[in-house]
Design a protein around this motif. Structure first.
Motif, mmCIF file in Angstrom:
data_model
loop_
_atom_site.group_PDB
_atom_site.id
_atom_site.type_symbol
_atom_site.label_atom_id
_atom_site.label_comp_id
_atom_site.label_asym_id
_atom_site.label_seq_id
_atom_site.Cartn_x
_atom_site.Cartn_y
_atom_site.Cartn_z
ATOM 1 N N ALA A 176 0.684 -1.093 -0.132
ATOM 2 C CA ALA A 176 0.140 0.065 -0.381
ATOM 3 C C ALA A 176 1.049 1.077 0.236
ATOM 4 O O ALA A 176 0.557 2.443 -0.984
ATOM 5 C CB ALA A 176 -1.298 -0.246 1.208
ATOM 6 N N ILE A 177 2.006 1.321 0.816
ATOM 7 C CA ILE A 177 3.051 2.612 0.424
ATOM 8 C C ILE A 177 2.873 2.613 -0.522
ATOM 9 O O ILE A 177 3.324 3.973 -0.881
ATOM 10 C CB ILE A 177 4.146 2.050 1.497
ATOM 11 C CG1 ILE A 177 3.316 2.099 3.105
ATOM 12 C CG2 ILE A 177 5.347 3.478 1.844
ATOM 13 C CD1 ILE A 177 4.336 1.654 4.078
ATOM 14 N N LYS A 178 3.855 1.742 -1.396
ATOM 15 C CA LYS A 178 4.613 1.570 -2.577
ATOM 16 C C LYS A 178 3.821 2.341 -3.582
ATOM 17 O O LYS A 178 3.901 3.546 -4.979
ATOM 18 C CB LYS A 178 4.552 0.026 -3.411
ATOM 19 C CG LYS A 178 6.426 -0.066 -2.602
ATOM 20 C CD LYS A 178 6.649 -1.671 -2.972
ATOM 21 C CE LYS A 178 7.917 -1.611 -1.948
ATOM 22 N NZ LYS A 178 8.061 -3.286 -2.000
ATOM 23 N N ASP A 179 1.974 1.490 -3.861
ATOM 24 C CA ASP A 179 0.997 1.676 -4.342
ATOM 25 C C ASP A 179 0.753 3.805 -4.225
ATOM 26 O O ASP A 179 0.658 4.544 -4.899
ATOM 27 C CB ASP A 179 -0.146 1.633 -4.156
ATOM 28 C CG ASP A 179 0.014 -0.633 -4.995
ATOM 29 O OD1 ASP A 179 1.104 -0.080 -5.816
ATOM 30 O OD2 ASP A 179 -1.215 -0.757 -4.638
ATOM 31 N N ARG A 180 0.349 4.277 -2.959
ATOM 32 C CA ARG A 180 0.765 5.537 -2.835
ATOM 33 C C ARG A 180 1.609 6.253 -2.759
ATOM 34 O O ARG A 180 1.566 7.006 -3.201
ATOM 35 C CB ARG A 180 0.154 5.739 -1.062
ATOM 36 C CG ARG A 180 0.148 6.750 -0.380
ATOM 37 C CD ARG A 180 -1.331 6.922 -1.143
ATOM 38 N NE ARG A 180 -1.954 8.566 -0.259
ATOM 39 C CZ ARG A 180 -3.049 9.438 -0.902
ATOM 40 N NH1 ARG A 180 -3.450 9.430 -1.501
ATOM 41 N NH2 ARG A 180 -3.688 10.250 -0.213
ATOM 42 N N ILE A 181 3.069 6.029 -3.150
ATOM 43 C CA ILE A 181 4.553 6.986 -3.116
ATOM 44 C C ILE A 181 3.397 6.842 -5.008
ATOM 45 O O ILE A 181 4.356 7.927 -5.337
ATOM 46 C CB ILE A 181 5.300 6.483 -2.495
ATOM 47 C CG1 ILE A 181 5.901 6.112 -0.779
ATOM 48 C CG2 ILE A 181 6.655 6.909 -3.682
ATOM 49 C CD1 ILE A 181 7.023 6.027 -0.892
ATOM 50 N N CYS A 182 3.652 6.179 -5.427
ATOM 51 C CA CYS A 182 3.932 5.583 -6.706
ATOM 52 C C CYS A 182 2.421 6.935 -7.234
ATOM 53 O O CYS A 182 2.437 8.310 -7.946
ATOM 54 C CB CYS A 182 3.627 4.851 -7.568
ATOM 55 S SG CYS A 182 3.717 3.836 -8.655
ATOM 56 N N LEU A 218 1.301 9.363 -5.588
ATOM 57 C CA LEU A 218 1.818 10.829 -5.458
ATOM 58 C C LEU A 218 2.874 11.578 -5.576
ATOM 59 O O LEU A 218 3.069 12.970 -5.883
ATOM 60 C CB LEU A 218 2.243 11.097 -3.207
ATOM 61 C CG LEU A 218 1.080 10.939 -2.310
ATOM 62 C CD1 LEU A 218 1.854 10.785 -0.862
ATOM 63 C CD2 LEU A 218 -0.352 12.032 -2.145
ATOM 64 N N SER A 219 3.363 10.246 -6.260
ATOM 65 C CA SER A 219 4.555 10.602 -7.266
ATOM 66 C C SER A 219 4.456 11.544 -8.458
ATOM 67 O O SER A 219 4.534 12.187 -9.109
ATOM 68 C CB SER A 219 5.183 9.852 -7.573
ATOM 69 O OG SER A 219 6.620 9.883 -8.634
ATOM 70 N N GLU A 220 2.631 10.445 -9.494
ATOM 71 C CA GLU A 220 2.245 11.699 -10.539
ATOM 72 C C GLU A 220 1.931 12.737 -10.153
ATOM 73 O O GLU A 220 1.922 13.864 -10.866
ATOM 74 C CB GLU A 220 1.296 10.327 -10.468
ATOM 75 C CG GLU A 220 1.906 9.566 -11.192
ATOM 76 C CD GLU A 220 1.049 8.135 -11.704
ATOM 77 O OE1 GLU A 220 -0.575 8.421 -12.312
ATOM 78 O OE2 GLU A 220 1.019 6.911 -12.269
ATOM 79 N N GLN A 221 1.065 12.919 -8.774
ATOM 80 C CA GLN A 221 -0.054 14.332 -8.936
ATOM 81 C C GLN A 221 0.926 15.120 -8.571
ATOM 82 O O GLN A 221 0.774 16.359 -8.529
ATOM 83 C CB GLN A 221 -0.463 14.016 -6.953
ATOM 84 C CG GLN A 221 -1.377 12.798 -7.623
ATOM 85 C CD GLN A 221 -2.126 13.265 -8.660
ATOM 86 O OE1 GLN A 221 -2.965 14.656 -8.380
ATOM 87 N NE2 GLN A 221 -2.697 12.239 -9.294
#
Lengths: 244, 263
Positions: free
Chosen positions: A112-118, A120-123
């Motif tokens: 879930a952390i990796k997905d969230r970082i991904c 937020l990184s896009e945003q």
């Protein structure tokens, strides 16, 4: 829209002999952006830090969905993100690790952390600085990572304390768009700022502080029409002259 | 209580894990520093001072003192780091927003520092054996007693570090650490003499020395490393250290909470 998403009830804060907040009451609706405006020392940052459960109020209460946040502070912290004025990223960790360990401290699973970082990184366009350390980043990117860090655990309420202070105007504009995106996702945002144009562009409601008290709370448009001024800046100057 | 443990243990351990992850970069440096300090103390006292009339066993006596007090010197960088953070970047203000009670966030600073001190201190005995070789008889040492007393001593140092940082509060007062908070404790805390030898000279001074936490750390460590004879009772030192750890930890947390004015 709910009226009782956050309710600040008669909050008083004293630092030693100084009365910084003299009884502040305010409610926040779910999914709105409320800007706290005011001169230096008016009490904006103090109210933000009290709402973020960093500092205790001397008296008064804050209700989150109808319940006092002080009854379960750690529980409230899971629903709230606070981006402080001073960049306080961990200098010993890479930017990726700053985000990763924040997620872990909120009890998120690694996937879930990796997905969230991904996400937020896009945003926030962060990816190219994942391996960098805080001291090698520009002010704008530090601020983006600060915002990303406060969003890691998908909070319902985000408090942004002067997120664009001392940034170039084009970077400020980019961050404005990020903040607007957050609002579109349904996040309630409390924005502390010195920039009137920022408050005018982003806010659903503006809350004007002076001398530890809220002078006015209304939409930017209503304030401009009721004071018969063309810009929010003129309204603010008028209110400050009145207060002094 | 069980519910609270369930809720908090994961974020607490993660926060501690971040500290250990960051701290491991400095371990080698710290180990070298400790080895240099121990080598200077032990070599001079074991191989040089006997020529000036001191007993040959003084080297071993001081080695036990080095084990006990190595952590006291480690608190200096710890205090500087914490005061620098409180008065500077305030990373601690970010950590205080994690879903944990604030006292647990501070307690983890105590535990992190204690862990670091403990790991460094554990290296001193084998290093001391290398330096003193056949002068240091490991058969007289009780390993389990040493581990217990050193774990408690490390905990005390970790708590003392937080307490001093909270009392100090400002970087411009960093110079006060050595003169006011470390040196008196160390020098009057049975580092160069045993409590019984002090008692022989002045019982009043010896009883006054019970006010110094280092007395229990030094004497307890010596009783564990060199044998009970000639030192304060190990179990008495252990009990006093348990009380001191609890007291210092609670006081440190209370003072830092007040200093930072946190919920």
């Amino acid at each position: 829209m709910e009226h009782d998403f956050i309710e600040i009830r008669d909050v008083v804060k004293r630092w030693g002999a100084k009365n910084v907040l003299k009884g502040v009451s305010l409610y926040l609706k779910r999914g709105e952006i409320v800007s706290l405006l005011g001169p230096n020392g008016a009490g904006k940052t103090t109210l933000s830090s009290i709402l973020a459960t960093l500092h205790p109020a001397t008296s008064g209460d804050i209700l989150f969905k109808g319940h006092s946040i002080y009854k379960d502070v750690p529980g409230f912290r899971r629903s709230m993100g606070y981006c402080q004025q001073r960049p306080n990223l961990n200098d010993e960790l890479t930017m990726y690790d700053n985000l990763f360990f924040t997620g872990r401290c909120f009890g998120m699973a690694d996937s879930a952390i990796k997905d969230r970082i991904c996400y937020l990184s896009e945003q926030l366009s962060l990816e190219k600085y994942f391996d960098a350390y805080a001291d090698s980043l520009s002010g704008g990117y530090k601020q983006r990572f600060m915002i990303a860090r406060s969003l890691m655990h998908s909070p319902e309420l985000v408090i942004l304390d002067e997120p664009t202070v001392a940034l170039d105007s084009h970077i400020r504009r980019q961050l404005w768009e990020c903040i607007k995106k957050m609002r579109q996702e349904g996040i309630t945002i409390v924005l502390t700022t010195h920039y009137i144009d920022e408050a005018e562009y982003l806010s659903d409601r503006v809350c004007v502080f002076a001398d530890g008290l809220i002078r006015l709370v209304d939409t930017p448009q209503s304030l401009m029409s009721s004071f018969k001024k063309k810009t929010l800046d003129d309204v603010f100057l008028h209110l400050m002259q009145e207060a002094s | 209580m069980y519910d609270a443990c369930q809720r908090y243990w994961k974020p607490f351990l993660q926060l501690l894990a971040v500290d250990l992850y960051v701290g491991k970069k400095l371990v080698l440096d710290k180990l070298i520093n400790v080895c240099i300090w121990v080598a200077m103390q032990v070599l001079v006292s074991a191989y040089l001072l006997p020529f000036f009339g001191l007993a040959e066993s003084y080297g071993i006596f001081l080695l036990a003192g080095c084990c006990a007090s190595a952590g006291l010197f480690e608190i200096f960088p710890g205090i500087v780091r914490l005061v620098d953070d409180i008065t500077g970047n305030q990373l601690i203000c970010h950590q205080l927003l994690f879903p944990l009670p604030s006292w647990l966030v501070i307690l983890r600073i105590v535990i992190y520092n204690a862990t670091q001190v403990f790991m460094l201190g554990m290296c001193i005995v084998p290093f001391g054996k290398l330096l003193l070789w056949d002068r240091f008889d490991l058969r007289q040492m009780s390993l389990y007693k040493f581990v217990i007393i050193f774990a408690l001593a490390s905990m005390f140092y970790g708590a003392y570090m937080v307490l001093v940082a909270a009392l100090l509060g400002q970087m411009r007062k960093i110079g006060n650490i050595w003169a006011r908070f470390v040196n008196p404790l160390w020098f009057l805390g049975c580092y160069q003499f045993s409590w019984i030898s002090l008692y022989d000279i002045s019982p009043t001074l010896a009883y006054l020395n019970f006010l110094n936490p280092m007395t229990y750390i030094m004497e307890g460590t010596r009783a564990a490393v060199l044998g009970q004879e000639g030192y304060l009772n190990f179990w008495f030192c252990l009990c006093m250290l348990v009380l001191l750890c609890i007291f210092t930890t609670m006081l440190g947390i209370q003072k830092l909470t007040k200093r930072l004015d946190i919920v």
